[in-house]
Design a protein around this motif. Structure first.
Motif, PDB file in Angstrom:
ATOM      1  N   VAL B 136       0.842  -1.207   0.000  1.00 60.46           N
ATOM      2  CA  VAL B 136       0.000   0.000   0.000  1.00 60.46           C
ATOM      3  C   VAL B 136       0.874   1.252   0.000  1.00 60.46           C
ATOM      4  O   VAL B 136       0.707   2.131  -0.836  1.00 60.46           O
ATOM      5  CB  VAL B 136      -0.963   0.009   1.206  1.00 60.46           C
ATOM      6  N   HIS B 137       1.833   1.312   0.942  1.00 64.83           N
ATOM      7  CA  HIS B 137       2.668   2.515   1.040  1.00 64.83           C
ATOM      8  C   HIS B 137       3.926   2.425   0.196  1.00 64.83           C
ATOM      9  O   HIS B 137       4.626   3.424   0.035  1.00 64.83           O
ATOM     10  CB  HIS B 137       3.031   2.774   2.499  1.00 64.83           C
ATOM     11  N   ARG B 138       4.226   1.233  -0.293  1.00 64.59           N
ATOM     12  CA  ARG B 138       5.428   1.005  -1.097  1.00 64.59           C
ATOM     13  C   ARG B 138       6.686   1.439  -0.347  1.00 64.59           C
ATOM     14  O   ARG B 138       7.542   2.152  -0.878  1.00 64.59           O
ATOM     15  CB  ARG B 138       5.297   1.734  -2.439  1.00 64.59           C
ATOM     16  N   VAL B 139       6.765   0.989   0.910  1.00 67.96           N
ATOM     17  CA  VAL B 139       7.946   1.263   1.723  1.00 67.96           C
ATOM     18  C   VAL B 139       8.567  -0.067   2.140  1.00 67.96           C
ATOM     19  O   VAL B 139       7.863  -0.993   2.553  1.00 67.96           O
ATOM     20  CB  VAL B 139       7.579   2.100   2.975  1.00 67.96           C
ATOM     21  N   ARG B 140       9.896  -0.139   1.997  1.00 70.59           N
ATOM     22  CA  ARG B 140      10.666  -1.323   2.369  1.00 70.59           C
ATOM     23  C   ARG B 140      10.772  -1.381   3.890  1.00 70.59           C
ATOM     24  O   ARG B 140      11.227  -0.421   4.505  1.00 70.59           O
ATOM     25  CB  ARG B 140      12.057  -1.095   1.747  1.00 70.59           C
ATOM     26  N   VAL B 141      10.356  -2.489   4.501  1.00 71.58           N
ATOM     27  CA  VAL B 141      10.365  -2.530   5.976  1.00 71.58           C
ATOM     28  C   VAL B 141      11.741  -2.823   6.546  1.00 71.58           C
ATOM     29  O   VAL B 141      11.965  -2.704   7.755  1.00 71.58           O
ATOM     30  CB  VAL B 141       9.335  -3.549   6.543  1.00 71.58           C
ATOM     31  N   GLY B 142      12.700  -3.222   5.704  1.00 68.89           N
ATOM     32  CA  GLY B 142      14.056  -3.472   6.177  1.00 68.89           C
ATOM     33  C   GLY B 142      14.861  -4.083   5.050  1.00 68.89           C
ATOM     34  O   GLY B 142      14.364  -4.210   3.929  1.00 68.89           O
ATOM     35  N   ASN B 143      16.126  -4.437   5.365  1.00 69.59           N
ATOM     36  CA  ASN B 143      16.982  -5.003   4.319  1.00 69.59           C
ATOM     37  C   ASN B 143      16.943  -6.519   4.284  1.00 69.59           C
ATOM     38  O   ASN B 143      17.030  -7.130   3.228  1.00 69.59           O
ATOM     39  CB  ASN B 143      18.424  -4.531   4.510  1.00 69.59           C
ATOM     40  N   LYS B 144      16.846  -7.118   5.468  1.00 74.03           N
ATOM     41  CA  LYS B 144      16.792  -8.572   5.510  1.00 74.03           C
ATOM     42  C   LYS B 144      16.022  -8.992   6.748  1.00 74.03           C
ATOM     43  O   LYS B 144      16.325  -8.549   7.856  1.00 74.03           O
ATOM     44  CB  LYS B 144      18.210  -9.129   5.563  1.00 74.03           C
ATOM     45  N   GLY B 145      15.025  -9.835   6.554  1.00 65.85           N
ATOM     46  CA  GLY B 145      14.181 -10.177   7.693  1.00 65.85           C
ATOM     47  C   GLY B 145      13.934 -11.659   7.839  1.00 65.85           C
ATOM     48  O   GLY B 145      14.390 -12.474   7.037  1.00 65.85           O
ATOM     49  N   ILE B 146      13.188 -11.992   8.887  1.00 72.35           N
ATOM     50  CA  ILE B 146      12.797 -13.371   9.131  1.00 72.35           C
ATOM     51  C   ILE B 146      11.345 -13.347   9.589  1.00 72.35           C
ATOM     52  O   ILE B 146      10.900 -12.351  10.171  1.00 72.35           O
ATOM     53  CB  ILE B 146      13.736 -14.031  10.172  1.00 72.35           C
ATOM     54  N   VAL B 147      10.604 -14.405   9.271  1.00 76.40           N
ATOM     55  CA  VAL B 147       9.199 -14.471   9.657  1.00 76.40           C
ATOM     56  C   VAL B 147       9.043 -15.478  10.791  1.00 76.40           C
ATOM     57  O   VAL B 147       9.517 -16.609  10.683  1.00 76.40           O
ATOM     58  CB  VAL B 147       8.324 -14.887   8.452  1.00 76.40           C
ATOM     59  N   ALA B 148       8.409 -15.052  11.879  1.00 75.25           N
ATOM     60  CA  ALA B 148       8.148 -15.944  13.006  1.00 75.25           C
ATOM     61  C   ALA B 148       6.691 -16.372  12.947  1.00 75.25           C
ATOM     62  O   ALA B 148       5.797 -15.604  13.290  1.00 75.25           O
ATOM     63  CB  ALA B 148       8.438 -15.234  14.326  1.00 75.25           C
ATOM     64  N   GLY B 149       6.465 -17.600  12.462  1.00 75.68           N
ATOM     65  CA  GLY B 149       5.086 -18.085  12.345  1.00 75.68           C
ATOM     66  C   GLY B 149       4.838 -18.565  10.926  1.00 75.68           C
ATOM     67  O   GLY B 149       5.063 -17.809   9.974  1.00 75.68           O
ATOM     68  N   CYS B 280       9.033 -10.326  11.224  1.00 73.40           N
ATOM     69  CA  CYS B 280       7.578 -10.264  11.082  1.00 73.40           C
ATOM     70  C   CYS B 280       6.960 -11.374  11.910  1.00 73.40           C
ATOM     71  O   CYS B 280       7.296 -12.546  11.732  1.00 73.40           O
ATOM     72  CB  CYS B 280       7.164 -10.458   9.628  1.00 73.40           C
ATOM     73  N   ILE B 281       6.078 -11.010  12.807  1.00 75.33           N
ATOM     74  CA  ILE B 281       5.432 -11.991  13.664  1.00 75.33           C
ATOM     75  C   ILE B 281       4.060 -12.354  13.102  1.00 75.33           C
ATOM     76  O   ILE B 281       3.257 -11.471  12.788  1.00 75.33           O
ATOM     77  CB  ILE B 281       5.320 -11.448  15.104  1.00 75.33           C
ATOM     78  N   ALA B 282       3.842 -13.662  12.936  1.00 76.14           N
ATOM     79  CA  ALA B 282       2.577 -14.121  12.345  1.00 76.14           C
ATOM     80  C   ALA B 282       1.898 -15.103  13.281  1.00 76.14           C
ATOM     81  O   ALA B 282       2.198 -16.281  13.293  1.00 76.14           O
ATOM     82  CB  ALA B 282       2.845 -14.768  10.993  1.00 76.14           C
ATOM     83  N   GLY B 283       0.986 -14.619  14.074  1.00 71.23           N
ATOM     84  CA  GLY B 283       0.298 -15.465  15.049  1.00 71.23           C
ATOM     85  C   GLY B 283      -1.095 -15.872  14.614  1.00 71.23           C
ATOM     86  O   GLY B 283      -1.836 -16.480  15.375  1.00 71.23           O
ATOM     87  N   GLY B 284      -1.478 -15.519  13.389  1.00 69.51           N
ATOM     88  CA  GLY B 284      -2.822 -15.856  12.907  1.00 69.51           C
ATOM     89  C   GLY B 284      -3.819 -14.732  13.151  1.00 69.51           C
ATOM     90  O   GLY B 284      -3.477 -13.702  13.743  1.00 69.51           O
ATOM     91  N   LEU B 285      -5.047 -14.925  12.697  1.00 66.50           N
ATOM     92  CA  LEU B 285      -6.066 -13.872  12.763  1.00 66.50           C
ATOM     93  C   LEU B 285      -7.210 -14.250  13.696  1.00 66.50           C
ATOM     94  O   LEU B 285      -7.516 -15.422  13.850  1.00 66.50           O
ATOM     95  CB  LEU B 285      -6.648 -13.629  11.364  1.00 66.50           C
ATOM     96  N   TYR B 286      -7.819 -13.242  14.300  1.00 69.35           N
ATOM     97  CA  TYR B 286      -9.042 -13.480  15.083  1.00 69.35           C
ATOM     98  C   TYR B 286     -10.040 -12.366  14.764  1.00 69.35           C
ATOM     99  O   TYR B 286      -9.645 -11.269  14.362  1.00 69.35           O
ATOM    100  CB  TYR B 286      -8.742 -13.552  16.589  1.00 69.35           C
ATOM    101  N   PRO B 287     -11.344 -12.647  14.916  1.00 69.47           N
ATOM    102  CA  PRO B 287     -12.357 -11.628  14.604  1.00 69.47           C
ATOM    103  C   PRO B 287     -12.262 -10.432  15.547  1.00 69.47           C
ATOM    104  O   PRO B 287     -12.146 -10.611  16.760  1.00 69.47           O
ATOM    105  CB  PRO B 287     -13.680 -12.374  14.817  1.00 69.47           C
ATOM    106  N   LEU B 288     -12.280  -9.229  14.984  1.00 68.93           N
ATOM    107  CA  LEU B 288     -12.199  -7.994  15.777  1.00 68.93           C
ATOM    108  C   LEU B 288     -13.630  -7.603  16.142  1.00 68.93           C
ATOM    109  O   LEU B 288     -14.333  -7.006  15.333  1.00 68.93           O
ATOM    110  CB  LEU B 288     -11.531  -6.907  14.939  1.00 68.93           C
TER     111      LEU B 288
END
Ligand code: FAD
Ligand code: FES
Lengths: 132, 405
Positions: B136-149, B280-288
């Protein structure tokens, strides 16, 4: 400036004709694009730290980027506690990072327990005030 | 007083608004995000037929249609409270109180946290945050990352980061703790991987999708999981490695990863440090769903739907007179399902005003069928037991109606 932009994208295409918007963050001038949020404009400029924890002083940045977690609260145009990830950048916006605050803020027994309690305690705080 | 206020301009809210306007209701859509579209805006995935599902374009189509019906959409409006008043609701927002006869809460979903030591450091964000920054914003969140989840959402978004040229070292599990639980359990994660296998051009994962219907095969796959991880789009996915801590002084500098047993127990002495500047932390989704709770809508916990959901019937009505729900607040599903539910909710609201109208009855029946058809053919499914989950809510609604008849 804007060094962290994703200019070319294989599916979304080239980022073009973006209108620059200038703003200040802690007194220094930066440039974002029209359509940015305060959080995205800062990150585009390589700024990740938006505040420090009010009590411990540990560093904080965005977490959810969609308004749910309040980790990105900053002082924007003199209003404290505003979510940077939901605030659209406007020209000459004055953005300030969150600082350490004197603690304790208030005692648990002084805190409102119900919504009615809350409105009564803030009667001079008109609806329309984002801090109400 | 408005006929209908819709909270949330995501696919559900916008589709509902279009249906309400088609039936000429005085409709207002509000959303706290600066742009309409909700979580649809950030979405970008390739459908099985090779076509791209581009959330920006899909949002534009919905907004154009809503505008063609002169729908009022106000962004930047946050709802923080709702009160039941005579003949309707008072919706408290950061821009004053709005009175309405009917209310549709289409507030979507939120991401479950998977807290790890060091997760408050700048540079740690939810996987959805990275999606919005990137697409959406077309911004790089970092140079090198890892996903937890490792789950449906993180796999889809990891691919989106790759497409945008943002480097990911790998995906791994968050270490097991009292909060992360299943997200750190390799067996549970494997069950989930089987569901995203069709997204992945990997023989191993496709094997998973075709044959791993049986639990014993999944167990085998967990026990003999390749040491180098399974590659999806060239990126290693590790379900036998977990991120135990995120390290750095003022921002992310590295993560500590260790091997885990098939049950998620850390293997002592297997720790390694990986240099990354974002996580990036990925714990899944829940209804808001809090907004439905403050007006006393009854809730039901349904695991298949992602958590506590407001009790509602197949027409998207809740037991609270004039209160409707649609989209991910009713259970975690893809945006196409959310849109179909929105259309149905909009028609149900119109029906309340029209009373007997044969044309509308036919439309409602069609819209109910449409929700089911789209659900059956969805390319992204968050839970395999979605139909069973939907039945549980329907039952809860009937039980509630009977108890209060
Ligand atoms: C971070 C994230 C990423 C996702 N990515 C994908 C994906 O890649 N693919 C996929 O198929 N599904 C994805 N989903 C699932 C997604 O929820 C659905 O696809 C779909 O967008 C749901 O539509 P909706 O209309 O129910 O809710 P949403 O699209 O979430 O829209 C809800 C809207 O309500 C607004 N809102 C909520 N509370 C308030 C309030 N108090 N006041 C004012 N406005 C409010 C929000 O700002 C939001 O715009 C994602 C969900 C999340 C949370
Ligand atoms: S980053 Fe979560 S509210 Fe802004």
């Amino acid at each position: 400036m804007n060094q962290n932009r994703i200019i070319d994208h294989p599916v979304l295409g080239h980022l073009e004709n973006k209108t620059p918007v200038t703003f200040t963050f802690d007194g220094k001038t930066y440039e974002g694009y029209e359509g940015d949020t305060v959080a995205s404009a800062l990150l585009a400029n390589g700024i990740r730290q938006l505040r420090v924890h009010e009590e411990s002083g540990s560093t904080r940045g965005i977490y959810c980027n969609i308004g749910h977690c309040f980790e990105c609260r900053m002082t924007i145009d003199q209003t404290p506690g505003v979510r940077a990830c939901l605030t659209e950048l406007t020209p000459e916006m004055v953005v300030e990072s969150g600082k350490v605050q004197p603690t304790p803020f208030s005692q648990p027994e002084d805190m409102p327990q119900t919504y009615a309690d809350f409105t009564e305690k803030h009667t001079d705080n008109k609806e329309g005030d984002p801090n109400a | 007083m408005r006929d209908i206020v819709i909270i949330g301009a995501g696919p559900a809210g916008l589709s509902a608004a279009i249906a309400c306007r088609e039936w000429d209701l005085d409709t207002l859509v509000i959303d706290e995000f600066p742009k309409p579209g909700g979580r649809l805006v950030g979405q970008l995935h390739q459908e099985p037929d090779g076509e791209w599902w581009n959330g920006i374009k899909e949002t534009q189509k919905l907004v154009d249609k809503a505008e063609a019906f002169n729908t009022e959409i106000k962004c930047g409006v946050s709802v923080h409270h709702i009160e039941k008043v005579d003949n309707g609701f008072a919706v408290h927002t950061n821009q004053g109180v709005i009175d309405t006869e009917n209310l549709l809460v289409a507030s979507g979903a939120a991401e479950s946290p998977a807290p790890l030591p060091g997760w408050t450091l700048p540079g740690v964000m939810s996987i959805g945050a990275a999606q919005v920054m990137t697409n959406v914003h077309r911004v790089r969140v970092g140079n090198k990352g890892i996903v937890a989840g490792v789950n449906v959402l993180s796999a889809a978004i990891a691919r989106e980061l790759q497409l945008a040229g943002v480097e990911l070292h790998s995906m791994a599990l968050p270490a097991v703790n009292t909060v992360t639980k299943d997200a750190g359990n390799p067996k549970k994660v494997m069950d989930g991987l089987v569901r995203i296998a069709h997204l992945a051009p990997s023989a191993f994962l496709r094997f998973g999708s075709k044959f791993a219907k049986a639990a014993w095969i999944r167990n085998l796959a967990v026990n003999f999981y390749p040491k180098g991880g399974v590659k999806m789009w060239g990126m290693p996915i590790h379900i036998r490695k977990a991120i135990v801590s995120i390290n750095g002084t003022t921002q992310v500098e590295s993560v500590t990863v260790c091997k885990v047993t098939a049950d998620g127990e850390p293997v002592a002495g297997s720790e390694e440090t990986i240099e990354v500047d974002f996580v990036c932390i990925a714990g899944g989704l829940y209804p808001l769903a809090e907004l439905a709770a403050v007006i006393d809508c009854p809730f039901q916990y349904v695991e298949e739907l992602g958590g506590h959901v407001p009790v509602h019937n197949q027409q998207m009505e809740t037991p609270v007179e004039g209160l409707y729900v649609a989209g991910n607040i009713t259970g975690i599903e893809s945006s196409k399902v959310a849109g179909a539910q929105g259309t149905l909710a909009g028609l149900s609201i119109a029906k309340k005003n029209e009373k007997s109208n044969a044309e509308l009855d036919i439309k409602i029946a069609e819209a109910m069928k449409q929700v089911k058809t789209i659900r059956e053919t969805a390319s992204i499914q968050f839970h395999p037991g979605i139909n069973a989950g939907r039945k549980k809510v329907e039952k809860a609604y009937q039980a509630y109606e009977q108890a209060n008849a």
